[in-house]
Write a protein that holds these residues in place. Structure first.
Motif, PDB file in Angstrom:
ATOM      1  N   PHE A 166       0.852  -1.185   0.000  1.00 38.37           N
ATOM      2  CA  PHE A 166       0.000   0.000   0.000  1.00 38.37           C
ATOM      3  C   PHE A 166       0.891   1.238   0.000  1.00 38.37           C
ATOM      4  O   PHE A 166       1.904   1.265   0.686  1.00 38.37           O
ATOM      5  CB  PHE A 166      -0.877   0.059   1.254  1.00 38.37           C
ATOM      6  CG  PHE A 166      -2.016  -0.928   1.265  1.00 38.37           C
ATOM      7  CD1 PHE A 166      -3.225  -0.624   0.649  1.00 38.37           C
ATOM      8  CD2 PHE A 166      -1.873  -2.165   1.886  1.00 38.37           C
ATOM      9  CE1 PHE A 166      -4.267  -1.535   0.657  1.00 38.37           C
ATOM     10  CE2 PHE A 166      -2.915  -3.082   1.900  1.00 38.37           C
ATOM     11  CZ  PHE A 166      -4.121  -2.765   1.284  1.00 38.37           C
ATOM     12  N   VAL A 167       0.486   2.249  -0.766  1.00 38.80           N
ATOM     13  CA  VAL A 167       1.130   3.553  -0.651  1.00 38.80           C
ATOM     14  C   VAL A 167       0.090   4.481  -0.042  1.00 38.80           C
ATOM     15  O   VAL A 167      -0.982   4.674  -0.611  1.00 38.80           O
ATOM     16  CB  VAL A 167       1.575   4.113  -2.022  1.00 38.80           C
ATOM     17  CG1 VAL A 167       2.375   5.394  -1.834  1.00 38.80           C
ATOM     18  CG2 VAL A 167       2.384   3.083  -2.796  1.00 38.80           C
ATOM     19  N   TYR A 168       0.387   5.008   1.126  1.00 40.07           N
ATOM     20  CA  TYR A 168      -0.549   5.907   1.820  1.00 40.07           C
ATOM     21  C   TYR A 168      -0.078   7.333   1.585  1.00 40.07           C
ATOM     22  O   TYR A 168       0.909   7.785   2.160  1.00 40.07           O
ATOM     23  CB  TYR A 168      -0.566   5.561   3.312  1.00 40.07           C
ATOM     24  CG  TYR A 168      -1.559   6.340   4.151  1.00 40.07           C
ATOM     25  CD1 TYR A 168      -2.819   5.814   4.428  1.00 40.07           C
ATOM     26  CD2 TYR A 168      -1.223   7.572   4.711  1.00 40.07           C
ATOM     27  CE1 TYR A 168      -3.729   6.507   5.233  1.00 40.07           C
ATOM     28  CE2 TYR A 168      -2.128   8.268   5.509  1.00 40.07           C
ATOM     29  CZ  TYR A 168      -3.372   7.728   5.764  1.00 40.07           C
ATOM     30  OH  TYR A 168      -4.268   8.408   6.569  1.00 40.07           O
ATOM     31  N   ILE A 169      -0.787   8.038   0.685  1.00 47.23           N
ATOM     32  CA  ILE A 169      -0.383   9.394   0.289  1.00 47.23           C
ATOM     33  C   ILE A 169      -1.321  10.420   0.913  1.00 47.23           C
ATOM     34  O   ILE A 169      -2.543  10.266   0.852  1.00 47.23           O
ATOM     35  CB  ILE A 169      -0.408   9.564  -1.243  1.00 47.23           C
ATOM     36  CG1 ILE A 169       0.314   8.396  -1.936  1.00 47.23           C
ATOM     37  CG2 ILE A 169       0.208  10.906  -1.643  1.00 47.23           C
ATOM     38  CD1 ILE A 169       0.328   8.488  -3.461  1.00 47.23           C
ATOM     39  N   ARG A 170      -0.756  11.471   1.458  1.00 42.98           N
ATOM     40  CA  ARG A 170      -1.597  12.498   2.079  1.00 42.98           C
ATOM     41  C   ARG A 170      -2.493  13.163   1.028  1.00 42.98           C
ATOM     42  O   ARG A 170      -2.095  13.326  -0.137  1.00 42.98           O
ATOM     43  CB  ARG A 170      -0.744  13.529   2.823  1.00 42.98           C
ATOM     44  CG  ARG A 170       0.138  14.373   1.943  1.00 42.98           C
ATOM     45  CD  ARG A 170       1.286  14.977   2.752  1.00 42.98           C
ATOM     46  NE  ARG A 170       0.815  15.899   3.766  1.00 42.98           N
ATOM     47  CZ  ARG A 170       0.891  17.224   3.695  1.00 42.98           C
ATOM     48  NH1 ARG A 170       1.432  17.798   2.636  1.00 42.98           N
ATOM     49  NH2 ARG A 170       0.463  17.979   4.666  1.00 42.98           N
ATOM     50  N   SER A 171      -3.668  13.571   1.461  1.00 45.65           N
ATOM     51  CA  SER A 171      -4.646  14.120   0.520  1.00 45.65           C
ATOM     52  C   SER A 171      -4.232  15.491  -0.011  1.00 45.65           C
ATOM     53  O   SER A 171      -4.750  15.947  -1.023  1.00 45.65           O
ATOM     54  CB  SER A 171      -6.020  14.213   1.180  1.00 45.65           C
ATOM     55  OG  SER A 171      -5.965  15.074   2.303  1.00 45.65           O
ATOM     56  N   GLU A 172      -3.271  16.129   0.663  1.00 49.24           N
ATOM     57  CA  GLU A 172      -2.796  17.440   0.208  1.00 49.24           C
ATOM     58  C   GLU A 172      -1.952  17.328  -1.058  1.00 49.24           C
ATOM     59  O   GLU A 172      -1.517  18.333  -1.609  1.00 49.24           O
ATOM     60  CB  GLU A 172      -1.957  18.103   1.321  1.00 49.24           C
ATOM     61  CG  GLU A 172      -2.741  18.516   2.558  1.00 49.24           C
ATOM     62  CD  GLU A 172      -2.933  17.365   3.549  1.00 49.24           C
ATOM     63  OE1 GLU A 172      -2.630  16.196   3.207  1.00 49.24           O
ATOM     64  OE2 GLU A 172      -3.402  17.626   4.670  1.00 49.24           O
ATOM     65  N   TYR A 173      -1.704  16.100  -1.519  1.00 49.85           N
ATOM     66  CA  TYR A 173      -0.844  15.859  -2.685  1.00 49.85           C
ATOM     67  C   TYR A 173      -1.618  15.274  -3.864  1.00 49.85           C
ATOM     68  O   TYR A 173      -1.317  14.165  -4.330  1.00 49.85           O
ATOM     69  CB  TYR A 173       0.268  14.881  -2.299  1.00 49.85           C
ATOM     70  CG  TYR A 173       1.413  15.449  -1.483  1.00 49.85           C
ATOM     71  CD1 TYR A 173       1.441  16.782  -1.067  1.00 49.85           C
ATOM     72  CD2 TYR A 173       2.495  14.635  -1.131  1.00 49.85           C
ATOM     73  CE1 TYR A 173       2.501  17.268  -0.322  1.00 49.85           C
ATOM     74  CE2 TYR A 173       3.564  15.123  -0.397  1.00 49.85           C
ATOM     75  CZ  TYR A 173       3.566  16.443   0.013  1.00 49.85           C
ATOM     76  OH  TYR A 173       4.622  16.920   0.731  1.00 49.85           O
ATOM     77  N   PRO A 174      -2.609  15.987  -4.409  1.00 44.62           N
ATOM     78  CA  PRO A 174      -3.397  15.387  -5.500  1.00 44.62           C
ATOM     79  C   PRO A 174      -2.559  15.008  -6.724  1.00 44.62           C
ATOM     80  O   PRO A 174      -2.853  14.015  -7.383  1.00 44.62           O
ATOM     81  CB  PRO A 174      -4.418  16.485  -5.848  1.00 44.62           C
ATOM     82  CG  PRO A 174      -3.869  17.743  -5.274  1.00 44.62           C
ATOM     83  CD  PRO A 174      -3.067  17.344  -4.078  1.00 44.62           C
ATOM     84  N   HIS A 175      -1.504  15.777  -7.017  1.00 44.23           N
ATOM     85  CA  HIS A 175      -0.698  15.467  -8.204  1.00 44.23           C
ATOM     86  C   HIS A 175       0.088  14.180  -8.014  1.00 44.23           C
ATOM     87  O   HIS A 175       0.213  13.375  -8.937  1.00 44.23           O
ATOM     88  CB  HIS A 175       0.237  16.632  -8.537  1.00 44.23           C
ATOM     89  CG  HIS A 175      -0.489  17.933  -8.725  1.00 44.23           C
ATOM     90  ND1 HIS A 175      -0.755  18.783  -7.677  1.00 44.23           N
ATOM     91  CD2 HIS A 175      -1.047  18.496  -9.812  1.00 44.23           C
ATOM     92  CE1 HIS A 175      -1.434  19.830  -8.132  1.00 44.23           C
ATOM     93  NE2 HIS A 175      -1.630  19.680  -9.425  1.00 44.23           N
ATOM     94  N   ALA A 176       0.616  13.999  -6.809  1.00 47.62           N
ATOM     95  CA  ALA A 176       1.366  12.772  -6.526  1.00 47.62           C
ATOM     96  C   ALA A 176       0.430  11.567  -6.562  1.00 47.62           C
ATOM     97  O   ALA A 176       0.794  10.500  -7.084  1.00 47.62           O
ATOM     98  CB  ALA A 176       2.054  12.879  -5.158  1.00 47.62           C
ATOM     99  N   ILE A 177      -0.771  11.735  -6.033  1.00 46.87           N
ATOM    100  CA  ILE A 177      -1.740  10.627  -6.030  1.00 46.87           C
ATOM    101  C   ILE A 177      -2.055  10.226  -7.470  1.00 46.87           C
ATOM    102  O   ILE A 177      -2.050   9.039  -7.820  1.00 46.87           O
ATOM    103  CB  ILE A 177      -3.032  11.042  -5.287  1.00 46.87           C
ATOM    104  CG1 ILE A 177      -2.738  11.241  -3.797  1.00 46.87           C
ATOM    105  CG2 ILE A 177      -4.141   9.997  -5.483  1.00 46.87           C
ATOM    106  CD1 ILE A 177      -3.845  11.930  -3.011  1.00 46.87           C
ATOM    107  N   ASP A 178      -2.263  11.222  -8.310  1.00 51.27           N
ATOM    108  CA  ASP A 178      -2.590  10.951  -9.703  1.00 51.27           C
ATOM    109  C   ASP A 178      -1.432  10.243 -10.424  1.00 51.27           C
ATOM    110  O   ASP A 178      -1.622   9.225 -11.094  1.00 51.27           O
ATOM    111  CB  ASP A 178      -2.931  12.281 -10.398  1.00 51.27           C
ATOM    112  CG  ASP A 178      -3.231  12.090 -11.864  1.00 51.27           C
ATOM    113  OD1 ASP A 178      -4.213  11.395 -12.159  1.00 51.27           O
ATOM    114  OD2 ASP A 178      -2.473  12.608 -12.717  1.00 51.27           O
ATOM    115  N   THR A 179      -0.220  10.769 -10.262  1.00 49.40           N
ATOM    116  CA  THR A 179       0.930  10.173 -10.955  1.00 49.40           C
ATOM    117  C   THR A 179       1.190   8.749 -10.462  1.00 49.40           C
ATOM    118  O   THR A 179       1.425   7.838 -11.265  1.00 49.40           O
ATOM    119  CB  THR A 179       2.188  11.044 -10.754  1.00 49.40           C
ATOM    120  OG1 THR A 179       1.899  12.357 -11.225  1.00 49.40           O
ATOM    121  CG2 THR A 179       3.375  10.490 -11.520  1.00 49.40           C
TER     122      THR A 179
END
Ligand SMILES: Cc1cc2nc3c(=O)[nH]c(=O)nc-3n(C[C@H](O)[C@H](O)[C@H](O)COP(=O)(O)O)c2cc1C
Ligand code: SF4
Ligand code: FES
Lengths: 522, 159
Positions: A223-236
């Protein structure tokens, strides 16, 4: 055909990279120019963003910071000519990108491809050395992979600096059939953005590191748990996982060698404490992000009670190069027990802000004065906070501290995730101490009284000092309170908030002397 | 009448979201995110449905919703402006920018302007600390903001 590189890293977007790319595309179409715009990650020279690079026969040449209004003049200056005989007169001309001292003086191991390639091109990734580590790993035994990571001396880059190889060995030694790899991409520390940059600029290296961790420990799910403040990172990252799956880099047979490993991307929900590993696991399980008591260690009983490797993004992203070039290559950089390289993030009021990957061992002064070039405002540096909101404020008197886990601890601070936030002489350190307490109060998970209640009391006490009310008594109270928080907190949120508070008090005592209260005339 | 209609619409979409995501390991946060993405907040009536669907108590679901800063119990304004209040932005004048936003909108953090156009929220770091001060407007990022830049953003959203 000329290739032009423009970042799509969030820091570049925040200062207009999309508008520059759109303007250039429009102009190219209107003039019938033969050019291709490649959107990359960022090179990390953020004060020069948007940084535009033009491919020439002798390598990439940089211009920056470019605004949409600069596009026509730049084209007029001959940036597409194939040589720089004309364009080097343009005020935004920076020369060959890799000759810019800020970049040239770095040792890019983990960030070697960031800003160079199209982040979502697996072909680019491969052509620039990607997958070499995983290709070696699939032919190795799990124990041999763990051994290589241990030998490299890699320590967790999330803050605590725990040896990664030892963590992996603990999980490898568990007999359980179901194990997990969790990538901690919560990156809540202010002044840090290395995780964000690598996820946006070279997502496959994170995936490769996780797949190697899976092979090394027998875990089949990540799992990669990405903070919600990083929409671009989540998308990539989401798109990269899809591409990796379709290419057989993930799935039931990683690189066609029979081991199974797959990854899911999860989004945080705005809670700083969820960067703490056990709170993060609770959050992944769908619970409140409350910190768990240890033991049991996540390596024994982690996600859903199963053995779990939880590592920071940069720890995992450093593994492929370690396997590719060998543990000795990595280990030979650095000093003392801090081996390899560290991506230092220069933030706040600095002239040269951005990411600087270098072997451990530069002094804080070299980083602040030489690499960062002092403040952006041109005023004297007053303080630098190292290691995020739980890190200490360093005065110039401590600038000889070398960047090394142990040296920073000895100087009363911490490296944390290696963010350095620079403040000029207008900073009010009482205000900074107050903010540290306020932040702790806002983000406390609520489990321990010293953290939950103490931080709110802390804000009040600092306010009283600021108003000149019984300053000596209140300073003593603040010191007491910090001691209670330090020793009575389960995790570093409550436990380390005293670092910024007490370092401000100790190193900047003048800021804690209130201006004499002027009584209103009756 | 409207309320009833809206309520049953909500029930239908929430039921769909639950059945789509229930199979995930640890499905609660993904479900809550999907509900909030759909409605802009977590409607009251969603909580018992999610609890039932995941075999949890209402109190457990409610406890999770209230723990995380992202989840709202009420709709936000038409636009959401998040201003970074953390240290790197403070070092570049972020506090002054925050004060200006509050003054111009006539509200404090966590509030929505009277005309419903903007909700102002604090955020503790956007990872844009090298192009500070930073903000996020409806998911789009903005750096090196000064008073003029902030005013431009506010004008864009009609505030
Ligand atoms: C309050 C708090 C917040 C933390 N935030 C993060 C974070 O955002 N990212 C991270 O990698 N580690 C964070 N950590 C550290 C993790 O608990 C843990 O040490 C780390 O994920 C382990 O990975 P590593 O060994 O690769 O560093 C945090 C710790 C605490 C106490
Ligand atoms: S120190 Fe604070 S954040 Fe950490 S466990 Fe205790 S209450 Fe929670
Ligand atoms: S401190 Fe404001 S974006 Fe990081």
């Amino acid at each position: 055909m000329t290739r032009i590189f423009i970042p799509r890293d969030a820091a570049a977007l925040a200062v207009g990279a999309d508008r520059v790319a759109a303007r250039l595309a429009q102009e190219a179409a209107a003039r019938g120019l033969d050019l291709t715009i490649v959107r990359t990650g960022s090179r990390g020279l953020h004060w020069l963003e948007p940084l535009v690079e033009v491919e020439t026969p002798s390598g990439r040449v940089a211009y920056g910071p470019v605004t949409p209004a600069d596009v026509v003049p730049l084209l007029g200056a001959g940036i597409l000519d194939g040589d720089t005989s004309e364009s080097d007169n343009h005020p935004l001309f920076l020369g060959p990108t890799e000759e810019i001292p800020f970049l040239k003086n770095q040792t890019r191991l983990t960030f070697a491809r960031c800003g160079v390639i199209d982040p979502l091109s697996l072909d680019d990734y491969r052509a620039h050395g990607g997958l070499a580590g995983l290709t070696k790993a699939v032919a190795m035994t799990p124990a041999a992979i763990v051994e290589a990571v241990t030998l490299s001396g890699l320590r967790g880059r999330g803050g605590a600096g725990f040896p990664t190889g030892i963590k992996w060995k603990t999980v490898l030694d568990c007999p359980d059939a179901r194990k997990y790899i969790v990538c901690n991409a919560d990156e809540g520390d202010s002044g840090t953005f290395a995780d964000r940059m690598i996820m946006e600029g070279d997502p496959f290296v994170v995936i490769e590191g996780m797949a190697i961790a899976g092979l090394a420990t027998g875990a089949t799910k990540g799992f990669v748990y990405i903070r919600s403040e990083y929409p671009h990172a989540i998308d990539t990252m989401t798109r990269a996982v899809g591409i990796a799956r379709r290419a057989g880099m993930l799935g039931t047979s990683v690189l066609g060698q029979g081991s199974s490993f797959d990854i899911e991307i999860r989004t945080g929900a705005g809670a700083y404490v969820c960067g703490e590993e056990t709170a993060l696991l609770n959050s992944l399980e769908g619970k409140r992000g409350v910190v768990r008591a240890k033991p049991p260690l996540p390596a024994h009983k982690g996600l859903f009670g199963q053995p779990t490797v939880i590592n920071n993004v940069i720890s995992l992203a450093s593994v492929p190069v370690i396997l590719d070039k060998g543990p000795e290559h990595y280990r030979d950089f650095g000093m003392g027990r801090s081996r390899g390289t560290i991506p230092i993030q220069i933030a706040g009021n600095a002239r040269h802000t951005g990411l600087y990957e270098v072997a451990f061992g530069l002094t804080l002064g070299e980083i602040v004065d030489t690499v960062a070039g002092g403040t952006a405002t041109g005023r004297p540096v007053k303080a630098v906070q190292v290691g995020g909101p739980l890190g200490a404020y360093f005065p110039r008197a401590l600038f000889d501290t070398p960047f090394d886990y142990e040296a920073f601890a000895a100087a009363g601070g911490l490296i944390g995730h290696a963010g350095i936030t620079v403040f000029d002489d207008t900073a009010d350190m009482l205000k900074q101490a107050r903010f540290a307490m306020e932040f702790c109060a806002v983000e406390s998970c609520g489990k321990c009284t010293p953290c939950r209640i103490g931080s709110t009391r802390g804000v009040e006490v600092v306010d009283r000092i600021g108003r000149g009310i019984e300053p000596e008594k209140n300073l003593a109270l603040l010191t007491d309170l910090c001691n209670t928080m330090k020793f009575g907190s389960l995790c570093a949120l409550g436990g380390f908030t005293p670092y910024p508070v007490m370092s401000a008090v100790t190193h900047f005592p003048d800021d804690f002397v209130a201006a004499p209260v002027v009584e209103a005339a009756e | 009448m409207d309320r009833h209609l809206v309520s049953s619409d909500i029930a239908t979409s929430v039921a769909e979201i639950i059945s789509d995501l229930k199979h995930l390991e640890g499905p609660l946060l993904p479900i809550l995110h999907a509900v909030q993405d759909t409605f802009g907040h977590i409607p009251n009536e969603a909580v018992p449905m999610i609890a039932l669907g995941l075999n949890l108590s209402r109190a457990e679901v409610h406890g999770v919703v209230t723990f995380y800063h992202d989840y709202r119990s009420h709709p936000a304004g038409r636009h959401v402006l998040k201003l970074c209040r953390a240290e790197a932005c403070q070092a570049m004048g972020g506090d002054r920018l925050g004060d200006r936003a509050k003054r111009r909108l006539g509200i404090d953090f966590h509030q929505t302007s009277a005309d419903g156009s903007v909700t102002l929220e604090p955020v503790f770091c956007l990872g844009l600390c090298s192009t500070a001060p930073a903000a996020m407007l409806d998911g789009a990022v903005h750096g090196r903001l000064d008073a003029h830049g902030l005013d431009t953003l506010l004008a864009e959203v009609g505030a």
